[in-house]
Design a protein around this motif. Structure first.
Motif, short mmCIF file in Angstrom:
data_model
loop_
_atom_site.label_atom_id
_atom_site.label_comp_id
_atom_site.label_asym_id
_atom_site.label_seq_id
_atom_site.Cartn_x
_atom_site.Cartn_y
_atom_site.Cartn_z
N THR A 271 39.21 37.86 -19.04
CA THR A 271 38.43 38.39 -20.17
C THR A 271 37.37 39.40 -19.77
OG1 THR A 271 36.94 36.51 -19.96
CG2 THR A 271 38.69 36.32 -21.59
N ASP A 272 36.88 39.33 -18.54
CA ASP A 272 35.75 40.17 -18.12
C ASP A 272 36.29 41.43 -17.43
OD1 ASP A 272 33.55 41.30 -16.88
OD2 ASP A 272 32.61 39.38 -16.44
N GLY A 273 36.41 42.50 -18.21
CA GLY A 273 37.02 43.74 -17.71
C GLY A 273 36.27 44.33 -16.52
N ALA A 274 34.94 44.31 -16.58
CA ALA A 274 34.14 44.90 -15.50
C ALA A 274 34.38 44.15 -14.20
CB ALA A 274 32.67 44.85 -15.87
N PHE A 275 34.37 42.84 -14.28
CA PHE A 275 34.58 42.00 -13.10
C PHE A 275 35.99 42.19 -12.54
CE2 PHE A 275 36.04 37.84 -11.47
CZ PHE A 275 35.15 37.66 -10.44
N ARG A 276 36.98 42.13 -13.44
CA ARG A 276 38.38 42.23 -13.01
C ARG A 276 38.66 43.57 -12.34
NH1 ARG A 276 40.84 41.94 -17.77
NH2 ARG A 276 40.93 44.19 -17.98
N GLU A 277 38.26 44.65 -13.01
CA GLU A 277 38.61 45.97 -12.49
C GLU A 277 37.87 46.30 -11.19
OE1 GLU A 277 41.15 47.74 -13.62
OE2 GLU A 277 41.47 46.10 -15.02
N LYS B 61 47.25 53.40 -12.00
CA LYS B 61 47.12 52.68 -13.26
C LYS B 61 46.68 53.66 -14.36
CE LYS B 61 44.47 49.07 -15.36
NZ LYS B 61 43.33 48.19 -15.22
N LEU B 96 36.80 51.95 -15.44
CA LEU B 96 35.68 51.47 -14.62
C LEU B 96 34.93 52.70 -14.14
CD1 LEU B 96 34.62 48.76 -13.36
CD2 LEU B 96 35.90 49.41 -11.31
N SER B 100 30.26 48.53 -11.21
CA SER B 100 29.91 47.45 -12.13
C SER B 100 29.90 47.87 -13.59
CB SER B 100 28.55 46.86 -11.75
OG SER B 100 27.59 47.89 -11.70
N LEU B 101 30.22 49.11 -13.90
CA LEU B 101 30.15 49.56 -15.29
C LEU B 101 31.55 49.87 -15.84
CD1 LEU B 101 28.12 50.13 -17.57
CD2 LEU B 101 28.16 52.52 -16.87
N PHE B 102 31.87 49.20 -16.92
CA PHE B 102 33.21 49.26 -17.50
C PHE B 102 33.08 49.71 -18.95
CE2 PHE B 102 36.51 46.81 -19.84
CZ PHE B 102 37.65 47.24 -19.18
N GLN B 138 30.32 47.53 -20.50
CA GLN B 138 30.08 46.21 -19.92
C GLN B 138 29.63 46.37 -18.48
OE1 GLN B 138 33.52 43.69 -19.51
NE2 GLN B 138 32.31 41.82 -19.60
N ALA B 139 28.55 45.69 -18.15
CA ALA B 139 28.09 45.68 -16.76
C ALA B 139 28.42 44.31 -16.19
CB ALA B 139 26.60 45.94 -16.70
N GLY B 140 29.10 44.26 -15.07
CA GLY B 140 29.53 42.99 -14.49
C GLY B 140 28.91 42.78 -13.13
N SER B 145 27.46 38.90 -16.76
CA SER B 145 27.92 40.16 -17.33
C SER B 145 27.20 40.43 -18.64
CB SER B 145 29.44 40.15 -17.54
OG SER B 145 29.76 39.38 -18.66
N TYR B 195 28.27 32.83 -15.49
CA TYR B 195 29.40 32.06 -14.94
C TYR B 195 28.92 31.13 -13.84
CZ TYR B 195 31.97 35.78 -17.27
OH TYR B 195 32.46 36.66 -18.20
#
Lengths: 287, 457
Positions: A271-277, B61, B96, B100-102, B138-140, B145, B195
């Protein structure tokens, strides 16, 4: 005469028992062969009905192709528990669908699976069916069944060494594998014949027989390549003799034994696109 | 033979099934089976065709996916016969930008031709509209996040009824015929996830709540409010600063996934409220979206071939539609317990079935609520799905039944992947409404067949 007959039976039992032990040891080595503690790969599945043109096998129509990123990490004392994330890249209509799967070595411990569909917008636990019955259905619509993808438990089968043969220019053992009663009840196959590379402890070819004892599938493991010092079949061909269809599973890219964070093998990745990518980018740099 | 409405209903279902089965048989016959094809062991022949393709497929991709589609539907009872006749183009883009920015975007443009009910409602030969489902950054980070922008936030485990899934509003402009990917509407919000091992804590704050999208005025599924010619309606939508906020904690242990959640919300569905004043001697009714608070829990547990689902939600002072002594609309706030229990069954991938039973219980007196409102309102929903032809053909049957109202609908759907990039879908939906005071009664003649083709690129 009677003594000679008894001696013949004893010898036959002894020889066949020693062949069985040898066959089991060979398969044990196959199962114990290092396949890496982690794996990241881009996999292409190409499936079509085929026809013969001259001496070539060609697709009758445009093959159905799926490309997916698969990330696996082994756990447990024997590294026989696996956590796998699969993200579909192609076809475009299925892009972004994600699967998370936990497989366990412990017998009768059922697989945990979660599915993420972007249209649904949430992660959903799924069940794959009753472990005590043969599973139907295929792996992403290919000729590979989920049973073909499972790792064998050594005690689920009996083994018989039928002989030695050269296959694909490699010296091979030919081993007959028959499921024991409990396993037979939940298998789609009544037996298989496996050609095992004598030096590399790898299965190069399998013929699978259906529950009625008829030849059902042939699976070939080809284009073997060393990846991070581990031998990997870069292509697997699955031929379904009943439907005349073929699936080719090809590794477009693969890297083994790279450091994969435990957090990547969780629902967060779906679900977390930023983390996954960002993690994928880091891992895929190892190709 | 006496030809009744029920005969008619089942005859149509029967003919539809016959058509489905015929299609399946035709497609199966076209497969040729051969044992002798694969008599070679030559690796060069077995792998030849794909070896070159495998190398060329090491492409990068793609960040964007376009879907071009055409949708047509035809009413079998009501008039006019043509309902949908429209094209659409959807863009899904994600990228991406840094470590960290998506960014994610999901938007769609629709072109409705003259015979489509939405163009017809606006008396236009071509009507264009668009929507942005999601557009967020989204920042992860390691265990955290943050998401800002137009986003959809789905809660709960139940698939068919709204128990705890109250955050994102719904698109009801096509009644029950809204596609799954269009069903939810994005809204501007800030959300964050933390998380910790197998536990995720999610919070969100929404400064400008959106509400359910209703059918356009005079469109096919628009049903004017009863007595609407006797009063004027004034709109009172939530404004910037009418905050919605909530928290959800998800965790997994062994075969069980568990969530608890709570929040303050504005009703996604409109309520009508007469505040006692008049304009031009007509009573003024406010179309409003009052607030309420909720707390709930949802659970999924897997056991062999079964997945059990349970969801409970207590809604405090939930606004419900009522009427006053002068028969004018007012809303009443009531405490409500919504619940759902569901089972999914996977027959070893031969087919899948799911059942879901849901109920709304209103705690206090319901005498001031709209006539026909029951203290318990229960519905049953079942879905059967089966795949054929290496998962390229999918059959789905959906059945809904409202227990108190005895209303039901059936949907039969066939989806076939023509190629990897093209999909067609045929659907037949029919209603069987018994309760004249129910909403479905107003749609009892909306049986339809529809067809859709999509091309992905």
């Amino acid at each position: 005469m009677k003594q000679a007959y008894i001696l013949f039976i004893v010898l036959t039992v002894f020889i066949s028992s020693s062949h069985a032990n040898e066959a089991r040891d060979i398969i044990q080595k196959v199962l114990d062969r290092d396949d890496g503690t982690t794996e990241i790969g881009r996999v292409k599945l190409s499936t079509c009905a085929v026809i013969k043109k001259g001496n070539k096998i060609v697709c009758k129509s445009t093959p159905r192709i799926k490309i997916m990123d698969m990330i696996r990490k082994d756990y447990g004392p024997n590294e026989k528990d696996h956590k796998t994330v699969t993200i579909i890249m192609e076809p475009a209509g299925e892009k972004g669908i994600g699967f998370l799967q936990y497989d366990y070595e412990q017998k009768n411990k059922e697989t945990d699976q979660w599915l993420y569909l972007s249209a649904l917008g949430k992660v959903k636990r799924i069940v794959s069916g009753n472990e005590n019955e043969p599973k139907t259905g295929s792996f992403f619509g290919s000729e590979l069944s989920y049973e073909d993808m499972e790792k064998r438990h050594i005690d689920d089968y009996t083994y018989q060494l039928l002989g030695r043969e050269t296959y694909a220019k490699r010296p091979c053992f030919v081993i007959e594998t028959v499921p024991v009663k409990d396993r037979a009840a939940k298998s789609n196959y009544s037996k298989s014949l496996d050609w095992v590379d004598q030096e590399r402890n790898m299965i190069l070819k399998s013929i699978l027989f259906n529950r009625q004892g008829k030849k059902y599938k042939k699976i070939y493991f080809g284009k073997i390549k060393e990846v991070n010092s581990i031998l990997v079949p870069m292509q697997i061909a699955v031929l379904n003799l009943e439907t005349g269809r073929r699936t080719l599973l090809s590794y477009v890219n693969i890297a083994l034994n790279i450091n994969i964070d435990d957090a990547f093998l969780t629902q967060r990745t779906l679900t977390d696109g930023a983390f996954r990518e960002s993690r994928l980018k880091k891992y895929q740099a190892a190709y | 033979m006496i030809y009744t409405a029920d005969n008619h209903f089942f005859l149509r279902q029967f003919f539809f099934l016959i058509i489905c089965l015929t299609c399946l048989i035709i497609m199966n016959v076209s497969l040729s089976h051969s044992q002798s094809l694969f008599d070679t062991d030559d690796e060069d022949i077995l792998f030849e065709e794909e070896a070159a393709a495998a190398v060329s497929d090491s492409e990068q991709k793609k960040n964007s996916t376009f879907t071009l589609g055409y949708h047509f539907s035809h009413g079998t009872d009501g008039e006019p016969k043509i309902i949908d006749n429209s094209f659409y183009l959807r863009l899904e883009y994600e990228s991406l930008f840094s470590d960290s920015l998506f960014f994610k975007f999901d938007g769609k443009g629709n072109l409705h031709t003259k015979t489509d009910h939405r163009a017809d409602a606006k008396n236009k030969s071509v009507f264009f509209n668009g929507s942005v489902r999601e557009a967020f950054f989204q920042a992860g980070y390691e265990k955290f996040s943050l998401k800002i922008g137009n986003q959809i936030n789905i809660w709960g485990k139940a698939d068919t009824t709204t128990i705890t899934d109250v955050v994102s509003p719904r698109d009801n402009s096509q009644f029950i015929f809204t596609r799954l990917e269009d069903a939810r509407l994005g809204q501007l919000m800030v959300s964050s996830n933390i998380y910790i091992n197998d536990t995720t804590a999610s919070v969100f704050i929404n400064p400008l709540p959106e509400t359910d999208k209703e059918p356009d005025t005079n469109s096919r599924y628009d049903r004017p409010l009863a007595g609407s010619n006797l009063f004027s309606v004034k709109h009172d939508k939530p404004e910037f600063g009418d905050f919605e906020y909530g928290i959800k904690v998800d965790t997994s242990f062994s075969k069980t996934d568990f969530s608890v959640m709570a929040g303050r919300f504005y009703s996604n569905a409109a309520l009508y409220d007469h505040k006692g004043y008049y304009e031009n001697s007509k009573p003024v009714i406010e179309k409003t979206y009052p607030d309420y608070i909720m707390a709930g829990a949802a659970l999924e547990h897997a056991w062999q071939s079964f997945l059990f689902k349970l969801e409970l939600c207590f809604k405090n002072k939930l606004p419900l539609q009522g009427i006053d002594a002068d028969n004018l609309y007012v809303f009443e706030k009531k405490d409500v317990l919504d619940s759902a229990f569901g089972i999914e069954y996977n027959a070893n991938n031969k087919y899948q079935m799911s059942f879901e039973l849901s109920n709304r219980y209103i705690f206090s007196d319901i005498s001031r609520l709209l006539p026909g409102t029951d203290k318990n309102s229960s519905s049953f929903y079942t879905v059967f799905t089966k795949n054929f032809l290496n998962q390229t053909l999918n059959f789905e049957y959906i059945f809904y039944y409202h227990i108190q109202e005895q209303n039901q609908f059936h949907i039969f759907r066939l989806t076939y992947d023509l190629t990897d990039n093209a999909e067609i879908q045929a659907e037949y939906a029919c209603f069987n409404a018994k309760d004249e005071s129910s909403l479905m009664w107003l749609y009892r003649n909306e049986d339809r067949i529809s067809f859709e083709i999509k091309y992905f690129f």
